[in-house]
Design a protein around this motif. Structure first.
Motif, PDB file in Angstrom:
ATOM      1  N   LEU A  56       0.826  -1.204   0.000  1.00 42.56           N
ATOM      2  CA  LEU A  56       0.000   0.000   0.000  1.00 42.56           C
ATOM      3  C   LEU A  56       0.860   1.254   0.000  1.00 42.56           C
ATOM      4  CD1 LEU A  56      -2.913  -0.840   2.471  1.00 42.56           C
ATOM      5  CD2 LEU A  56      -3.152  -0.093   0.114  1.00 42.56           C
ATOM      6  N   TYR A  57       1.902   1.244   0.805  1.00 38.93           N
ATOM      7  CA  TYR A  57       2.756   2.430   0.859  1.00 38.93           C
ATOM      8  C   TYR A  57       3.457   2.660  -0.480  1.00 38.93           C
ATOM      9  CZ  TYR A  57       6.185   5.844   2.264  1.00 38.93           C
ATOM     10  OH  TYR A  57       6.937   6.992   2.336  1.00 38.93           O
ATOM     11  N   LEU A  58       3.926   1.602  -1.097  1.00 36.48           N
ATOM     12  CA  LEU A  58       4.648   1.749  -2.359  1.00 36.48           C
ATOM     13  C   LEU A  58       3.735   2.198  -3.500  1.00 36.48           C
ATOM     14  CD1 LEU A  58       6.931  -1.432  -2.331  1.00 36.48           C
ATOM     15  CD2 LEU A  58       7.634   0.935  -1.908  1.00 36.48           C
ATOM     16  N   LEU A  59       2.503   1.726  -3.500  1.00 37.33           N
ATOM     17  CA  LEU A  59       1.649   1.882  -4.679  1.00 37.33           C
ATOM     18  C   LEU A  59       0.633   3.024  -4.597  1.00 37.33           C
ATOM     19  CD1 LEU A  59       0.954  -1.905  -5.312  1.00 37.33           C
ATOM     20  CD2 LEU A  59       2.307  -0.397  -6.772  1.00 37.33           C
ATOM     21  N   HIS A  60       0.264   3.452  -3.393  1.00 36.09           N
ATOM     22  CA  HIS A  60      -0.852   4.405  -3.319  1.00 36.09           C
ATOM     23  C   HIS A  60      -0.548   5.746  -4.005  1.00 36.09           C
ATOM     24  CE1 HIS A  60       1.255   6.226   0.184  1.00 36.09           C
ATOM     25  NE2 HIS A  60       0.534   7.291  -0.087  1.00 36.09           N
ATOM     26  N   PRO A  61       0.700   6.275  -4.014  1.00 36.78           N
ATOM     27  CA  PRO A  61       0.911   7.529  -4.755  1.00 36.78           C
ATOM     28  C   PRO A  61       0.688   7.365  -6.252  1.00 36.78           C
ATOM     29  CG  PRO A  61       2.674   7.180  -3.154  1.00 36.78           C
ATOM     30  CD  PRO A  61       1.909   5.902  -3.244  1.00 36.78           C
ATOM     31  N   LEU A  62       0.985   6.169  -6.785  1.00 36.60           N
ATOM     32  CA  LEU A  62       0.744   5.940  -8.217  1.00 36.60           C
ATOM     33  C   LEU A  62      -0.757   5.993  -8.512  1.00 36.60           C
ATOM     34  CD1 LEU A  62       3.233   3.024  -8.975  1.00 36.60           C
ATOM     35  CD2 LEU A  62       3.632   5.489  -8.998  1.00 36.60           C
ATOM     36  N   VAL A  63      -1.549   5.412  -7.629  1.00 35.95           N
ATOM     37  CA  VAL A  63      -2.996   5.414  -7.827  1.00 35.95           C
ATOM     38  C   VAL A  63      -3.544   6.838  -7.746  1.00 35.95           C
ATOM     39  CG1 VAL A  63      -5.198   4.649  -6.858  1.00 35.95           C
ATOM     40  CG2 VAL A  63      -3.262   3.070  -6.957  1.00 35.95           C
ATOM     41  N   ILE A  64      -3.127   7.583  -6.719  1.00 34.10           N
ATOM     42  CA  ILE A  64      -3.637   8.949  -6.542  1.00 34.10           C
ATOM     43  C   ILE A  64      -3.225   9.835  -7.711  1.00 34.10           C
ATOM     44  CG2 ILE A  64      -3.536  11.010  -5.089  1.00 34.10           C
ATOM     45  CD1 ILE A  64      -3.058   9.112  -2.707  1.00 34.10           C
ATOM     46  N   ASN A  65      -1.951   9.784  -8.081  1.00 29.24           N
ATOM     47  CA  ASN A  65      -1.478  10.596  -9.213  1.00 29.24           C
ATOM     48  C   ASN A  65      -2.136  10.174 -10.515  1.00 29.24           C
ATOM     49  OD1 ASN A  65       0.279  12.249  -7.755  1.00 29.24           O
ATOM     50  ND2 ASN A  65       1.920  10.738  -7.838  1.00 29.24           N
ATOM     51  N   GLY A  66      -2.375   8.877 -10.670  1.00 25.61           N
ATOM     52  CA  GLY A  66      -3.038   8.407 -11.877  1.00 25.61           C
ATOM     53  C   GLY A  66      -4.445   8.956 -12.007  1.00 25.61           C
ATOM     54  N   LEU A  67      -5.187   8.967 -10.905  1.00 25.98           N
ATOM     55  CA  LEU A  67      -6.544   9.512 -10.929  1.00 25.98           C
ATOM     56  C   LEU A  67      -6.541  11.007 -11.247  1.00 25.98           C
ATOM     57  CD1 LEU A  67      -8.126   7.729  -7.817  1.00 25.98           C
ATOM     58  CD2 LEU A  67      -8.584   7.248 -10.227  1.00 25.98           C
ATOM     59  N   CYS A  68      -5.580  11.726 -10.700  1.00 23.48           N
ATOM     60  CA  CYS A  68      -5.544  13.176 -10.889  1.00 23.48           C
ATOM     61  C   CYS A  68      -5.063  13.554 -12.288  1.00 23.48           C
ATOM     62  CB  CYS A  68      -4.651  13.824  -9.832  1.00 23.48           C
ATOM     63  SG  CYS A  68      -5.314  13.756  -8.151  1.00 23.48           S
ATOM     64  N   TRP A  69      -3.946  12.984 -12.714  1.00 26.06           N
ATOM     65  CA  TRP A  69      -3.359  13.379 -13.994  1.00 26.06           C
ATOM     66  C   TRP A  69      -4.153  12.882 -15.198  1.00 26.06           C
ATOM     67  CZ3 TRP A  69       0.057  17.072 -14.459  1.00 26.06           C
ATOM     68  CH2 TRP A  69       0.922  17.361 -13.407  1.00 26.06           C
ATOM     69  N   SER A  70      -4.983  11.863 -15.015  1.00 27.37           N
ATOM     70  CA  SER A  70      -5.785  11.355 -16.141  1.00 27.37           C
ATOM     71  C   SER A  70      -7.123  12.078 -16.277  1.00 27.37           C
ATOM     72  CB  SER A  70      -6.029   9.852 -15.981  1.00 27.37           C
ATOM     73  OG  SER A  70      -6.737   9.583 -14.787  1.00 27.37           O
ATOM     74  N   SER A  71      -7.418  12.978 -15.340  1.00 24.57           N
ATOM     75  CA  SER A  71      -8.664  13.733 -15.436  1.00 24.57           C
ATOM     76  C   SER A  71      -8.592  14.724 -16.603  1.00 24.57           C
ATOM     77  CB  SER A  71      -8.913  14.489 -14.128  1.00 24.57           C
ATOM     78  OG  SER A  71     -10.057  15.306 -14.232  1.00 24.57           O
ATOM     79  N   GLU A  72      -9.678  14.840 -17.346  1.00 25.16           N
ATOM     80  CA  GLU A  72      -9.699  15.740 -18.506  1.00 25.16           C
ATOM     81  C   GLU A  72      -9.977  17.186 -18.115  1.00 25.16           C
ATOM     82  OE1 GLU A  72     -12.316  14.312 -21.504  1.00 25.16           O
ATOM     83  OE2 GLU A  72     -11.198  12.449 -21.837  1.00 25.16           O
ATOM     84  N   VAL A  73     -10.556  17.385 -16.924  1.00 24.83           N
ATOM     85  CA  VAL A  73     -10.829  18.739 -16.423  1.00 24.83           C
ATOM     86  C   VAL A  73     -10.475  18.779 -14.947  1.00 24.83           C
ATOM     87  CG1 VAL A  73     -12.661  19.225 -18.088  1.00 24.83           C
ATOM     88  CG2 VAL A  73     -13.229  18.165 -15.886  1.00 24.83           C
ATOM     89  N   ASN A  74     -10.265  19.979 -14.442  1.00 27.91           N
ATOM     90  CA  ASN A  74     -10.043  20.122 -13.010  1.00 27.91           C
ATOM     91  C   ASN A  74     -11.319  19.822 -12.244  1.00 27.91           C
ATOM     92  OD1 ASN A  74      -7.319  20.791 -13.018  1.00 27.91           O
ATOM     93  ND2 ASN A  74      -7.724  22.985 -13.262  1.00 27.91           N
ATOM     94  N   TRP A  75     -11.158  19.295 -11.038  1.00 22.97           N
ATOM     95  CA  TRP A  75     -12.305  18.967 -10.213  1.00 22.97           C
ATOM     96  C   TRP A  75     -12.774  20.186  -9.435  1.00 22.97           C
ATOM     97  CZ3 TRP A  75      -8.743  14.477  -9.135  1.00 22.97           C
ATOM     98  CH2 TRP A  75      -9.097  13.381  -9.906  1.00 22.97           C
ATOM     99  N   HIS A  76     -14.052  20.158  -9.056  1.00 22.54           N
ATOM    100  CA  HIS A  76     -14.614  21.196  -8.203  1.00 22.54           C
ATOM    101  C   HIS A  76     -14.642  20.634  -6.793  1.00 22.54           C
ATOM    102  CE1 HIS A  76     -16.751  24.988  -7.680  1.00 22.54           C
ATOM    103  NE2 HIS A  76     -17.534  24.360  -6.812  1.00 22.54           N
TER     104      HIS A  76
END
Length: 451
Positions: free
Chosen positions: A359-379
Motif C-alpha cells: 500500500l505504501y509503495l503503490l498508493h501515490p501511483l494510484v492517486i497521481n493516476g486519478l488526478c493526472w488522467s482527469s480531462e478537467v479540473n475537479w470542483h
C-alpha cells in the motif's frame, strides 16, 4: 496507512481543483481538518512501530540464543524482504504506468519520471533520502521513508546488544542519540526560520494562490492574505531539512525501541493501579489532541509562532506523539485497553496488515493516476474528497494484493525455507513445528510504510 493515503489525496487534489481558494478557506476555518493537515504524524507512528517490533522480537531472539546475534544475516534478510517489491514497483513506475493513462494532462505526468533515469539506484541501496536528498530529484520521492527506516535498522543491533548486555549503557546511549536528534532538529528549524508543519500549510496555500490567474489582489487577500515571494522556498526547506532526514526522525524509532524493551522486560503485561491506567489514558488523549489540534487558532488567524517556540515544537512533538502511541500499546497489551483493544485486535486487520508495505509503495501511483488522467479540473467538495479517498484506498488495496501474491509472499516463503534448513543443520533434532513457531528475525514484521 489510511491516514497517510488521506493526507496524500488532499495534498495532491489541491493542485487539480478549479476552486482552490474555497479549499484554502476551508482548511483555515475548519478545526477538524487539522487531523488531515497533521497526517504526517502517521509516519512517526510507523517509525515507532518499526522500532518497537525490532526491539521486542530482537530481545526475544537474543534471550533464546543466549545473546548471540548474526548481524550480517539480519541485514541480508532485511534487504531481501524489502528490495524485490521495491525494485518491481520502480520498474513498473517507469515502464508500464505511463502507458496506463491518457488525457490532456497526462503528458505532464512523465516529467515526474525523469529523476528515475538518474537516481533509481539510490533507492535500491536506501540512500535516496540523503543523496540526491531533494524530493524533486528522487525517484519515487515517497521512498525517503524506506531510506530512513533502513538506516535506523542498521543501527538497531548496537542498541539491541546494549539493551541485552548493558542496560544502563543502553539507556544512556539511546538518550544521548535522542537528545542529539532533538537538538539538531531544533537548531535546523531555528536557523532556517521554520514553522511547524501545520503552519507550513499557509506557505503551501500561498503557493496555490500564486499559481492562480492574477486578479486585482482583493480576492486573494480576502482568502489568504498577501503572498510572499519566498513561500516556495519555505515549504521546500521544511521538507528537505527537517521532514525527510534520518537525524531528525530517529527519535520516533528510539521511542519505539524503548517501549518494545519495556514490553519484553514485563512479559507483555505492565501492572499498574487502575487510577494510574485512567490517568495514562487521559494524559495520552489530551497530549495527542493538543499536538493535532492545538495550533488551529494560530493557523485560523494566519499567524506564526515565535521562532524559538516553533523550533521547540518541531523538535519535541514527534517523539511525544510516539509516547502517546506507546501508551496505547502498553495499556492494550496489559489489559487496560477495554473497547479500544477490542477494536485494534479485530481479526480483519490481520490480512490487511500483510498489504501495508505494498500500500505504501503503490498508493501515490494510484492517486497521481486519478488526478493526472482527469480531462478537467475537479470542483472541490467534501463529497469529492470522500469519493477520491475511498477509490484510492480500494484500488491501492487491490494492487497491493497482487504485489503481495506475485512478489512478497514468494520471497518470504523462500526466506522461511532457507531459515528452517539452516536451523535444521545447526540443530538436527529440533522439530519442524517448533521452528515454525519461532520468530527468527528481529524485523519479522509486516513492513510499514510513509510520506
Amino acid at each position: 496507512m489510511a491516514w497517510i493515503i488521506l493526507g496524500h489525496v488532499v495534498l495532491t487534489v489541491s493542485g487539480f481543483t478549479d476552486n482552490a481558494l474555497y479549499l484554502i478557506r476551508y482548511v483555515l476555518n475548519s478545526w477538524t481538518f487539522q487531523a488531515i493537515v497533521n497526517a504526517t504524524f502517521s509516519v512517526d507512528t510507523f517509525f515507532f512501530l518499526s522500532g518497537l517490533l525490532v526491539a521486542y522480537l530482537g530481545m526475544r531472539e537474543l534471550k533464546r540464543s543466549n545473546g548471540k546475534m548474526n548481524v550480517p544475516v539480519m541485514y541480508f534478510y532485511r534487504y531481501i524482504r524489502l528490495t524485490p517489491a521495491y525494485a518491481f514497483v520502480i520498474l513498473m513506475y517507469v515502464s508500464v504506468w505511463p502507458l496506463l493513462g491518457s488525457g490532456p494532462m497526462w503528458m505532464f505526468m512523465s516529467r515526474g519520471l525523469e529523476p528515475c533515469t538518474k537516481s533509481w539506484w539510490t533507492n535500491l541501496i536506501y540512500i535516496n533520502n540523503i543523496y540526491p536528498g531533494d524530493l524533486q530529484k528522487q525517484c519515487m520521492s515517497w521512498g525517503w521513508y524506506l531510506g530512513n527506516d533502513m538506516h535506523f535498522y542498521l543501527l538497531s543491533p548496537l542498541f539491541l546488544y546494549l539493551m541485552y548486555r548493558h542496560k544502563k549503557i543502553a539507556v544512556a546511549t539511546m538518550s544521548a542519540v535522542l537528545l542529539f536528534s532533538l537538538i539538531i532538529t531544533g537548531t535546523f528549524s531555528r536557523l532556517t526560520d521554520q514553522q511547524p508543519n501545520v503552519l507550513e500549510t499557509v506557505s503551501f496555500a500561498q503557493l496555490v494562490v500564486k499559481s492562480l490567474p492574477k486578479d486585482d489582489g482583493l480576492i486573494t487577500d480576502m482568502f489568504i492574505g498577501p503572498v510572499p515571494n519566498d513561500a516556495q522556498q519555505d515549504f521546500n526547506m521544511f521538507l528537505e531539512d527537517i521532514y525527510t532526514k534520518p537525524w531528525c526522525r530517529i527519535g520516533a524509532y528510539l521511542v519505539g525501541m524503548a517501549f518494545g524493551y519495556l514490553l519484553h522486560a514485563n512479559q507483555n503485561r505492565v501492572k499498574m493501579p487502575k487510577i494510574v491506567a485512567i490517568g495514562g489514558w487521559i494524559a495520552a488523549l489530551v497530549t495527542s489532541s493538543l499536538i493535532i489540534f492545538g495550533l488551529y487558532p494560530t493557523l485560523h488567524n494566519m499567524e506564526m509562532l515565535n521562532l524559538d517556540v516553533a523550533a521547540f515544537y518541531n523538535a519535541v512533538t514527534r517523539p511525544v506523539w510516539c509516547c502517546c502511541v506507546g501508551w496505547v500499546v502498553i495499556a492494550c497489551t496489559s489489559g487496560y485497553g477495554a473497547w479500544i483493544n477490542t477494536l485494534l485486535s479485530w481479526k480483519a486487520f490481520i490480512p490487511l496488515s500483510r498489504l501495508t508495505y505494498g500500500l505504501y509503495l503503490l498508493h501515490p501511483l494510484v492517486i497521481n493516476g486519478l488526478c493526472w488522467s482527469s480531462e478537467v479540473n475537479w470542483h472541490y467538495s467534501l463529497l469529492l474528497l470522500v469519493i477520491l479517498f475511498s477509490g484510492s484506498l480500494l484500488l491501492s488495496i487491490v494492487f497491493a494484493y497482487f504485489l503481495y501474491v506475485l512478489i512478497e509472499a514468494p520471497i518470504m516463503g523462500i526466506m522461511k525455507i532457507v531459515m528452517e534448513r539452516n536451523q535444521i543443520k545447526k540443530s538436527p533434532d529440533t522439530p519442524v513445528k517448533e521452528l515454525e513457531d519461532k520468530k527468527l528475525l528481529p524485523d519479522n514484521k509486516k513492513t510499514s510504510g510513509a510520506v
